[in-house]
Design an enzyme around this catalytic site. Structure first.
Site, short mmCIF file in Angstrom:
data_model
loop_
_atom_site.label_atom_id
_atom_site.label_comp_id
_atom_site.label_asym_id
_atom_site.label_seq_id
_atom_site.Cartn_x
_atom_site.Cartn_y
_atom_site.Cartn_z
N GLY A 270 -19.76 29.24 -20.44
CA GLY A 270 -19.63 30.33 -19.48
C GLY A 270 -20.98 30.89 -19.07
O GLY A 270 -21.72 31.43 -19.88
N CYS B 69 -7.68 25.21 -19.53
CA CYS B 69 -7.47 25.15 -18.08
C CYS B 69 -6.62 26.33 -17.61
O CYS B 69 -5.53 26.58 -18.15
CB CYS B 69 -6.79 23.85 -17.70
SG CYS B 69 -6.55 23.67 -15.92
N LYS C 241 -11.25 22.73 -26.87
CA LYS C 241 -11.88 23.63 -25.90
C LYS C 241 -10.82 24.62 -25.43
O LYS C 241 -9.71 24.23 -25.05
CB LYS C 241 -12.45 22.87 -24.71
CG LYS C 241 -13.24 23.76 -23.73
CD LYS C 241 -14.02 22.92 -22.73
CE LYS C 241 -14.93 23.80 -21.88
NZ LYS C 241 -14.18 24.58 -20.87
N MET D 199 -14.68 18.27 -15.77
CA MET D 199 -14.29 18.95 -14.53
C MET D 199 -13.56 17.96 -13.65
O MET D 199 -14.11 16.90 -13.31
CB MET D 199 -15.52 19.53 -13.81
CG MET D 199 -16.15 20.71 -14.53
SD MET D 199 -17.60 21.38 -13.67
CE MET D 199 -18.84 20.16 -14.13
N ARG E 202 -19.79 24.64 -14.27
CA ARG E 202 -20.18 24.89 -12.88
C ARG E 202 -21.68 24.97 -12.67
O ARG E 202 -22.17 24.73 -11.57
CB ARG E 202 -19.52 26.19 -12.39
CG ARG E 202 -18.01 26.13 -12.30
CD ARG E 202 -17.44 27.48 -11.90
NE ARG E 202 -17.81 28.52 -12.85
CZ ARG E 202 -18.08 29.78 -12.53
NH1 ARG E 202 -18.03 30.17 -11.27
NH2 ARG E 202 -18.40 30.65 -13.47
#
Length: 425
Positions: free
Chosen positions: A242, A137, A179, A48, A266
């Site tokens: 996710g 991304c 990814k 990130m 996240r």
């Protein structure tokens, strides 16, 4: 300036213990294998930007280790052009602390030869044990150049980038992974084709963020796509990404999709102890971290101290040995983490505003000392989504990018020119 502590603040555990150690039961998932590397806990910290520097990776590694686990902690994304040019910032981004067993670095690029050259820098200079390629991304400045989540649409280009990276890494035995996202949008899905192509070109694993680029970080990740990818890619591990917000989410993703491990982004913002929860959950143990406000404040402060060391460190210098720290940059960077750490806790807006304006680590400690250290974990109010949850947005793409799956015309010229000025490429 306070020295960087050797260990993280004490970590509370919930659940039965025996002889001072948590009880163990059968593991719901086995170790993760990435090329020659076997990772005991099938959990990966997602790259990130502006988050997963060595300071934050240190916190997350420590938390997982405290729970008896060991995962994969990937650096911030670095562009292939910057690596080939060996810019100071690119070398800082790919630096890992001495003693890290699996140094993982993510590379972004759109031109195959330049990506290959960047991977050669990493392996020939002994800067990485694992290279991850970014094809996920969704940010406009990346997709507008045909990179990130836009690139797999051009199937031959995608295969070429993976091929060149694998070829460059092979002499050193360094595995290359991929990814990606489901696709650009619902009408332009790429993940199954891209997964098979990555497997065919020698990728050691494939990770899928189960959203399209158009979805950005909105809504709910569609884990059924991870299950479909696992059915399509059979010879290398498939990882799911996710909506992993808890240890239970990680175990449930593996159980529901059959994937070989989980990638966490996240969900760990402002809570590096999520990696302790995941380590315990994948070991089949019930304990979970539920810190008090005082323990969260201690973690937040230590994060800032590590950031000050990270930005003052020389390449490869242990953070604990840094004396020329950069407090100003650390205090600016820790601001974005404050709301994540304090989510759900009874902390007034005035205190939060002051935390966002502290000029030094001592000032940060003074404001944090005003918090109630005994305030308990707030439960559901502290759980769930953190970070970006923006609504769907149209994906920025190069002109006529969607007209063909092949790289032709203006798109081909754009990619050829994208990194043409790279020195040494």
């Amino acid at each position: 300036m306070t020295a960087v502590p050797a260990t993280a603040p004490p970590r509370p555990v919930d659940g039965p213990v025996a002889d001072g150690r948590p009880e163990r039961s059968s593991s719901p998932a086995g170790p993760l294998r990435i090329g020659p590397h076997e990772v005991p806990t099938p959990v990966v910290l997602a790259p990130m930007a502006g988050i997963t520097g060595e300071a934050y990776r240190t916190l997350c590694r420590e938390q997982m280790a405290a729970a008896g686990g060991e995962g994969v902690f990937v650096s911030e994304m670095v562009t292939s052009r910057a690596l080939v040019e060996r810019t100071k910032e690119s070398l800082r981004l790919v630096a890992h602390a001495p003693g890290v067993r699996l140094r993982s670095t993510q590379v972004y690029g759109v031109e195959p030869r330049t990506v290959g050259a960047a991977v050669r820098v990493l392996v020939e200079d002994d800067l990485a044990d694992h290279v991850d390629l970014n094809f996920g991304c969704p940010v406009a400045k990346v997709t507008r150049r045909g990179g990130g989540a836009a690139l797999p649409w051009k199937s031959s280009l995608f295969a070429s980038v993976v091929r060149e990276a694998v070829r460059a890494a092979a002499p050193a035995g360094v595995p290359v992974t991929v990814k990606m996202r489901v696709g650009i949008d619902a009408e332009h899905e790429t993940y199954l084709d891209a997964g098979r192509a990555a497997e065919a070109e020698g990728a050691a694993a494939v990770a899928l963020h189960a959203r399209t680029a158009e979805q950005y970080y909105s809504g709910t990740a569609d884990w059924s796509r991870i299950a479909r990818l696992k059915e399509a890619v059979t010879s290398v591990p498939v990882l799911g990404n996710g909506d992993v917000w808890s240890g239970e989410d990680g175990v449930r993703m593996v159980a529901e999709t059959g994937c070989d491990g989980v990638v966490v982004g996240r969900g760990c913002l402002g809570r590096p102890w999520l990696f302790a929860d995941l380590a315990a959950a994948f070991a089949g143990r019930p304990e979970r971290v539920r810190p008090t406000l005082g323990e969260v404040a201690a973690m937040l402060h230590r994060h800032a101290v590590l950031l000050a060391a990270e930005h003052g460190a020389g390449v490869g210098q242990p953070l604990s040995d840094v004396t020329d720290v950069d407090e100003d940059r650390a205090c600016r960077e820790i601001r974005k983490h404050v709301a994540w750490y304090l989510k759900g806790f009874p902390v007034g807006s005035s205190v939060r505003q002051r935390l966002a304006l502290v000029p030094s680590l001592d000032a940060l400690a003074e404001v944090l000392a005003e918090l109630d250290p005994d305030a308990p974990w707030p439960g559901d109010d502290a759980e769930g989504p953190r970070g970006r949850t923006a609504a769907t947005k149209r994906v920025a793409l190069p002109h006529q990018w969607l007209d063909s799956r092949e790289l032709t015309g203006e798109a081909a010229r754009m990619v050829a020119d994208a990194e043409a000025s790279v020195s040494g490429g």
